[in-house]
Design an enzyme around this catalytic site. Structure first.
Site, PDB file in Angstrom:
ATOM      1  CB  CYS A   1      46.870  40.220  37.336  1.00  0.00           C
ATOM      2  SG  CYS A   1      46.429  40.588  35.630  1.00  0.00           S
TER       3      CYS A   1
ATOM      4  CB  CYS B   1      44.238  42.604  36.767  1.00  0.00           C
ATOM      5  SG  CYS B   1      44.201  40.929  36.111  1.00  0.00           S
TER       6      CYS B   1
END
Length: 105
Positions: free
Chosen positions: A30, A33
């Site tokens: 991600c 993230c």
């Protein structure tokens, strides 16, 4: 450094904590993230002794991600006394997370 939380440790570390707990639900693949990771590390240092700051890899630990309806990552939840009292979906400024923790202190 943020605490690595797993399905096996979630109940003990998060739900039974006597301190507020900020939990970052994330995944290795991600991009957003990865952008949030340094902020979470800073928060861990900033609130050391006052709150617990941890991370749950949703790919490896799906039980609690599912239980709390994590559909998009990163999602950050703040827990107090075993209950979710705040939620931030997506990357936000550091102050947003500081406010979540301060509101739980």
């Amino acid at each position: 450094m943020a605490l690595e939380i797993t399905d096996a440790t979630f109940e003990e570390v998060v739900l039974k904590s006597d301190k507020p707990v900020l939990v970052d639900f994330w995944a290795v693949w991600c991009g957003p993230c990865k952008m949030l990771a340094p902020v979470v590390s800073e928060l861990s240092n900033d609130f050391e002794g006052k709150a617990i700051v941890g991370k749950v890899d949703v790919d490896a630990n799906q039980e609690f991600a599912s239980k709390y309806g994590i559909r998009n990552i990163p999602t950050v939840l703040i827990f107090k006394d075993g209950e979710v009292i705040g939620r931030q979906v997506g990357v936000a400024p550091k102050k947003t997370y500081e406010d979540l923790i301060n509101g739980a202190l």
